[in-house]
Design an enzyme around this catalytic site. Structure first.
Site, mmCIF file in Angstrom:
data_model
loop_
_atom_site.group_PDB
_atom_site.id
_atom_site.type_symbol
_atom_site.label_atom_id
_atom_site.label_comp_id
_atom_site.label_asym_id
_atom_site.label_seq_id
_atom_site.Cartn_x
_atom_site.Cartn_y
_atom_site.Cartn_z
ATOM 1 N N GLY A 58 -6.612 -7.733 -1.995
ATOM 2 C CA GLY A 58 -6.025 -6.750 -2.911
ATOM 3 C C GLY A 58 -7.056 -5.820 -3.529
ATOM 4 N N ALA A 59 -8.298 -5.895 -3.050
ATOM 5 C CA ALA A 59 -9.355 -5.062 -3.623
ATOM 6 C C ALA A 59 -9.501 -3.745 -2.881
ATOM 7 C CB ALA A 59 -10.680 -5.820 -3.601
ATOM 8 N N ASP A 67 -7.817 1.272 9.012
ATOM 9 C CA ASP A 67 -8.468 0.012 8.651
ATOM 10 C C ASP A 67 -8.754 -0.832 9.892
ATOM 11 O OD1 ASP A 67 -7.905 1.050 6.178
ATOM 12 O OD2 ASP A 67 -6.238 -0.306 5.771
ATOM 13 N N TYR A 94 3.127 3.798 -1.591
ATOM 14 C CA TYR A 94 2.401 4.270 -0.403
ATOM 15 C C TYR A 94 3.394 4.902 0.572
ATOM 16 C CZ TYR A 94 -0.568 3.937 3.792
ATOM 17 O OH TYR A 94 -1.279 4.194 4.932
HETATM 18 C C1 GLA Z 1 -4.491 2.012 3.277
HETATM 19 C C2 GLA Z 1 -3.887 2.065 4.665
HETATM 20 C C3 GLA Z 1 -4.675 3.035 5.549
HETATM 21 C C4 GLA Z 1 -4.851 4.381 4.878
HETATM 22 C C5 GLA Z 1 -5.342 4.205 3.448
HETATM 23 C C6 GLA Z 1 -5.389 5.510 2.698
HETATM 24 O O1 GLA Z 1 -5.769 1.440 3.326
HETATM 25 O O2 GLA Z 1 -3.886 0.787 5.247
HETATM 26 O O3 GLA Z 1 -4.031 3.165 6.797
HETATM 27 O O4 GLA Z 1 -3.663 5.124 4.917
HETATM 28 O O5 GLA Z 1 -4.552 3.302 2.714
HETATM 29 O O6 GLA Z 1 -6.341 6.353 3.253
#
Ligand code: GLA
Length: 422
Positions: free
Chosen positions: A127-128, A177, A229
């Site tokens: 969660g960080a 990510d 999000y």
């Molecule tokens: C999260 C999502 C990524 C990206 C970022 C914002 O980390 O997993 O895919 O959208 O937010 O840049």
């Protein structure tokens, strides 16, 4: 990270939980993102790098067609179900990430004959905003790919891991990510064009410039699944549709955004368009050896994420302001937003920025933040241990580091040294 010859904790746990020795052990790192936030799902550019903290998965074959997953950080019964029962909703909580990867592999037509047992260990805080869930997906993807000899290219594994997160766990995240965890190179950031999938390794060596990248875990926790999000993602899609483009990536200059009548959509789009430009500027500066020059871009990115995209949070704003006032070259919130970490570019060996942030938090009665050095590290690798020679089976080498990132495999972290407090 020590280079001990003994088994890493995930291997020991594997023996305790499932019996015997794992066939393979894989480490997938978390990530920081230098710049390029909320651009990945807009088919734009991102510039993340892998951390020296991550998730380790020890994997072994079964004969009963089941998937069993157990974590050192989540005591309690393992998730254990037949592969054929894997379907969105069948597994919840942290185990949905590795289970989702097995599901995505099967959906893509890959057989996982006999099933698999996975022992999971992590030194990444959850969660960080350091992508502990993507690291878990990627370690599981490499472990299942390696165990079953699938030999899938890493970009395909990244896509399958993203599919697991999107369609099995139900979080509509982008591809940044997973790509950072699987494709990064030590001493470099990963420039990824999220439309074409083309990547480039961009030199990122703060120490050589007398600088350091500092992660400040603000302690505020976020959940990408909480809807905000997804709402940003929808707003971006609406803005693109109203502008008549396939995605906001196709808008080169913010000048034309006045055509968006809705001021909220206009601000969201302005963030994405200007952030894409900042990524390009950062790449040019880094390529020219000017890391210090990137500082101003980090700060501009934060202002845009806070003002136009409205995904910052009070602790991040306070940390960024305190860092800048104390001599940071730049600082910004990182990741999806609403909680997690700040990244600051600071002069090396000077405690002033950390002290200023700590004091600013204390004045507000907030819990002390946690600091980590962000060292641009290698992407995921298989841990090969002298005492495990021969344990790697048929899949030896499958997806394993054609690019040589495995150099440090024996000491590639994962020894749970507590650095991540996870
Ligand atoms: C999260 C999502 C990524 C990206 C970022 C914002 O980390 O997993 O895919 O959208 O937010 O840049």
């Amino acid at each position: 990270m020590s280079g001990t010859a003994g088994p890493v904790p995930a291997e020991r746990c594997f023996g305790d939980w499932f019996g015997g020795r794992p066939a393979q052990v894989w480490l997938a790192p978390g990530r920081a993102n230098l710049i390029g936030e909320h651009t990945d799902y807009n088919q734009g550019w991102v510039l993340p790098f892998a951390l020296d903290l991550g998730v380790t998965v020890a994997v072994g074959r079964r004969g009963d067609g089941r998937l069993a997953v157990r974590s050192r950080q989540a005591p309690g019964a393992p998730a254990d179900l037949p592969l054929t029962a894997l379907a969105p909703g069948a597994v919840t909580g942290w185990a949905a990430y590795p289970a989702g990867v097995a599901w995505a592999l099967r959906e893509a037509g890959h057989r996982l004959a006999g099933g698999a047992s996975l022992a999971v260990d992590s030194d990444l805080p959850q969660g960080a905003g350091l992508s502990s869930s993507a690291a878990l997906e990627c370690a599981a993807a490499l472990a299942l790919d390696g165990l079953h000899g699938l030999g899938l290219p890493r970009q395909e594994l990244a896509t399958l891991a993203q599919r697991a997160e999107n369609d099995f766990v139900g979080v509509p995240s982008g591809i940044m990510d997973q790509s950072a965890s699987l494709l990064s190179r030590a001493g470099h950031a990963l420039l990824l064009d999220c439309r074409t999938g083309v990547t480039a390794d961009i030199p990122l060596d703060p120490a050589a410039a007398g600088l350091a990248l500092l992660i400040i875990d603000t302690g505020a926790r976020h959940a990408l699944g909480d809807g905000r999000y997804a709402q940003r993602r929808r707003e971006c899609e609406q803005a693109a549709a109203r502008l008549g483009v396939a995605s906001l990536r196709d808008v080169i200059s913010p000048d034309g955004l006045g055509r968006l009548a809705d001021p909220v959509l206009r601000r969201r789009a302005r963030h994405v368009v200007t952030e894409n430009a900042r990524v390009q500027q950062a790449v040019a500066l880094l390529t020219g050896g000017d890391l210090a020059g990137v500082g101003a871009l980090l700060y501009a990115s934060h202002a845009s994420l806070a003002g136009d995209f409205e995904v910052s949070w009070p602790e991040a704003d306070v940390a960024v302001d305190a860092a800048m006032a104390a001599g940071a070259l730049g600082a910004r919130m990182m990741g999806g937003g609403f909680g997690g970490s700040v990244l600051a570019l600071v002069p090396a060996g000077q405690p002033a920025v950390g002290a200023a942030i700590r004091a600013a938090f204390a004045r507000r009665g907030w819990p002390a933040p946690v600091f980590f050095p962000a060292v641009p590290s290698a992407g995921a690798s298989r841990l090969r241990r002298p005492d495990a020679a021969g344990a790697g089976t048929d899949a030896d080498g499958a997806g394993a580091d054609a690019d040589g990132t495995e150099a440090d495999a024996d000491g590639a972290g994962a020894d749970g040294n507590g650095a991540g407090g996870g």
